[in-house]
Scaffold this motif. Sequence first.
Motif, short mmCIF file in Angstrom:
data_model
loop_
_atom_site.label_atom_id
_atom_site.label_comp_id
_atom_site.label_asym_id
_atom_site.label_seq_id
_atom_site.Cartn_x
_atom_site.Cartn_y
_atom_site.Cartn_z
N LYS A 57 18.55 31.16 -4.48
CA LYS A 57 17.63 32.23 -3.66
C LYS A 57 18.07 32.71 -2.66
O LYS A 57 17.81 33.99 -2.57
CB LYS A 57 16.08 31.74 -4.02
N LYS A 58 18.19 31.82 -1.75
CA LYS A 58 18.84 32.28 -0.50
C LYS A 58 19.96 33.27 -0.56
O LYS A 58 20.29 33.86 0.23
CB LYS A 58 19.05 30.74 0.25
N GLU A 59 21.04 32.91 -1.65
CA GLU A 59 22.15 33.74 -1.56
C GLU A 59 21.78 35.20 -2.31
O GLU A 59 22.37 35.98 -1.59
CB GLU A 59 23.12 33.02 -2.51
N VAL A 60 21.09 34.93 -3.24
CA VAL A 60 20.38 36.24 -3.69
C VAL A 60 19.70 37.02 -2.52
O VAL A 60 20.02 38.40 -2.30
CB VAL A 60 19.37 36.30 -4.87
N LYS A 61 18.81 36.62 -1.61
CA LYS A 61 18.25 37.33 -0.53
C LYS A 61 19.31 37.76 0.32
O LYS A 61 19.05 38.97 0.94
CB LYS A 61 17.10 36.44 0.15
N LYS A 62 20.37 37.27 0.59
CA LYS A 62 21.50 37.50 1.52
C LYS A 62 22.11 38.71 0.72
O LYS A 62 22.47 39.56 1.56
CB LYS A 62 22.43 36.39 1.74
N ILE A 63 22.49 38.71 -0.34
CA ILE A 63 22.81 40.08 -0.92
C ILE A 63 22.05 41.15 -0.78
O ILE A 63 22.56 42.17 -0.55
CB ILE A 63 23.42 39.51 -2.61
N ILE A 64 20.88 41.04 -1.09
CA ILE A 64 19.74 41.95 -0.84
C ILE A 64 20.01 42.79 0.35
O ILE A 64 19.74 43.88 0.64
CB ILE A 64 18.33 41.57 -1.45
N GLU A 65 20.07 41.80 1.27
CA GLU A 65 19.86 42.43 2.69
C GLU A 65 21.10 42.85 3.27
O GLU A 65 21.52 43.87 3.88
CB GLU A 65 19.54 41.08 3.65
N GLN A 66 22.38 42.36 2.75
CA GLN A 66 23.63 42.93 3.02
C GLN A 66 23.98 44.35 2.42
O GLN A 66 24.24 45.32 2.92
CB GLN A 66 24.59 42.01 2.42
N LEU A 105 28.67 36.27 -9.23
CA LEU A 105 28.12 35.47 -10.15
C LEU A 105 27.99 33.92 -9.23
O LEU A 105 28.76 33.74 -8.30
CB LEU A 105 29.45 35.02 -11.05
N LEU A 106 26.68 33.76 -9.24
CA LEU A 106 25.99 32.64 -8.57
C LEU A 106 25.86 31.50 -9.50
O LEU A 106 25.05 31.79 -10.44
CB LEU A 106 25.02 32.78 -7.69
N TYR A 107 26.57 30.24 -9.44
CA TYR A 107 26.21 29.13 -10.33
C TYR A 107 25.98 27.97 -9.82
O TYR A 107 26.61 27.51 -8.40
CB TYR A 107 27.51 29.10 -11.14
N GLY A 108 24.84 27.17 -9.87
CA GLY A 108 24.42 26.13 -9.59
C GLY A 108 22.98 25.51 -10.08
O GLY A 108 22.49 26.36 -10.59
N LEU A 109 22.98 24.42 -9.46
CA LEU A 109 21.54 23.78 -9.78
C LEU A 109 20.34 23.83 -8.81
O LEU A 109 19.27 23.47 -9.19
CB LEU A 109 21.76 22.13 -10.29
N GLU A 110 21.03 24.16 -7.48
CA GLU A 110 19.92 24.10 -6.43
C GLU A 110 19.54 25.36 -6.29
O GLU A 110 19.84 26.35 -5.68
CB GLU A 110 20.92 23.72 -5.13
N GLU A 111 17.95 25.44 -6.93
CA GLU A 111 17.41 26.93 -6.89
C GLU A 111 17.21 27.41 -5.55
O GLU A 111 17.35 28.71 -5.36
CB GLU A 111 16.17 26.37 -7.47
#
Length: 66
Positions: A14-23, A4-10
């Motif tokens: 997106k950087k965290e989603v990309k990190k999850i995809i790679e991991q 669960l990622l929550y925040g206002l800084e898009e």
Amino acid sequence: MIYLLYGLEEYLLKKEVKKIIEQEKIDDININYYSMNNDKLEVIIDDFQTYSFFSDKKLIVVEDSF
């Protein structure tokens, strides 16, 4: 695994989603993007309950949830 990622800084989200995809080594075909502004909750829940035909892992990204 559920993230669960929550925040206002898009950019950071997106950087965290990309990190999850790679991991997790998730292929593009196993990634689905939804927006709560445009998509019905029932459709998103159906996708959560459906297994991927191509891999053991799949990623569902839901944006604009409230």
